[in-house]
Design a protein around this motif. Sequence first.
Motif, short mmCIF file in Angstrom:
data_model
loop_
_atom_site.label_atom_id
_atom_site.label_comp_id
_atom_site.label_asym_id
_atom_site.label_seq_id
_atom_site.Cartn_x
_atom_site.Cartn_y
_atom_site.Cartn_z
N SER A 120 -3.85 -6.21 -6.92
CA SER A 120 -4.60 -5.70 -5.77
C SER A 120 -4.04 -6.24 -4.46
O SER A 120 -3.42 -7.31 -4.42
N SER A 121 -4.28 -5.51 -3.39
CA SER A 121 -3.83 -5.94 -2.06
C SER A 121 -4.45 -7.29 -1.70
O SER A 121 -3.78 -8.16 -1.13
N VAL A 165 -1.90 -2.96 -11.55
CA VAL A 165 -1.14 -3.22 -10.34
C VAL A 165 -1.92 -4.26 -9.55
O VAL A 165 -3.13 -4.09 -9.32
N HIS A 217 2.15 1.93 -3.50
CA HIS A 217 1.16 1.92 -4.58
C HIS A 217 1.34 3.08 -5.56
O HIS A 217 1.22 2.90 -6.79
N SER A 235 2.11 2.50 -9.46
CA SER A 235 1.19 2.99 -10.50
C SER A 235 1.94 3.84 -11.53
O SER A 235 1.70 3.70 -12.74
N SER A 294 0.83 -1.21 0.00
CA SER A 294 0.00 0.00 0.00
C SER A 294 0.86 1.25 0.00
O SER A 294 0.54 2.24 -0.67
#
Length: 341
Positions: A59-60, A57, A25, A29, A22
């Motif tokens: 996802s978590s 990207v 990120h 990106s 996170s």
Amino acid sequence: MTGQEHTSQFADAVDNQVARLSEQHGHLSDSLTAIQAAIEARLRDDGLNYHLVKGRVKSSESVKGKLSKLGPEGTPKYPNGLDDLDDILGVRVITYIEPDVANVVSALTGQFRVLETTDKKAQQVDKGVLGYAAHHLILEVSEDNTPVGCAGCTGQRFEVQVKTVLQHAWAEFEHDIRYKAVGAIPPAIDRAFTLASGLIELADNEFVKIHEAVAREDVSLPDDAKSRAEPITSDALAEVLLAELPDHPRSKKEQYDWLVDLLNAVSITTVEEAVDLIGSADWNFVRERMAYKFPAGHVRIVDDLLLKEFGDRYIEETKALGDDPARASKLRFRLKKLGSS
């Protein structure tokens, strides 16, 4: 340490890695945007015709699921967390026909450092089965030969999947069905997917035959004075090139519009002027000097022809056309290969 404590510690480690993702990120990106632009620029430079380039990207949620996997011995499958994942950034390149899959792979492996390359279809053929067909690449932005716009993401690893439109449709539908399934997939569904995969392969082969048949068709060029005096359009230009360069693949439709702008920039504005230039060109000279890895698309090879014919003037007149900020430097490099000053 008890099993429960070990499990809790592992879960905490995974959560820490997801938190790290996170935090990264924004940079990821930006890196994806730069890498995708570099891929599109390379495919455009090589004159390749493709349907779509799309990146994401991871996802978590997806990263957490992957990092939570255990190996056969109950140890973490990815002990180094995010550092073990090559597909946090992913790009799909979708082509129309299967030969262009190999061409895209060749183009991208010449632009980025290759960490891994896997031909899923070849693996299926070796096993004598049908199923998922695509070419997967694990690439890295190299510090030695960094693509334009990627200076801020050197060392970044990413995955590229290259497949045809039909292969992509099969894979997306199959993944969607399996992802939503509750419990094991019935054998009848597996069999249906196998049958569909065989049909996809047959259809892809037919698309190639259609493409080759169209390329072999005789195209009549306008011979009346009125038609030849008309301003050159992208459609007319495509017809001229299909007649003159049947062994070179068509470019993306919008690229012919751009090529009209390139021609106009050096005062080639009518069908007649375009036919005269293209019909009298020494294409073998251009091919030999440029040493294309595969037959260049119509727009790319004409771009090189115009560079050969008009030299520095062409660079100055067209360097700002299009959306490639590095066009001028690329043209100068190509001009040296053509043996002009």
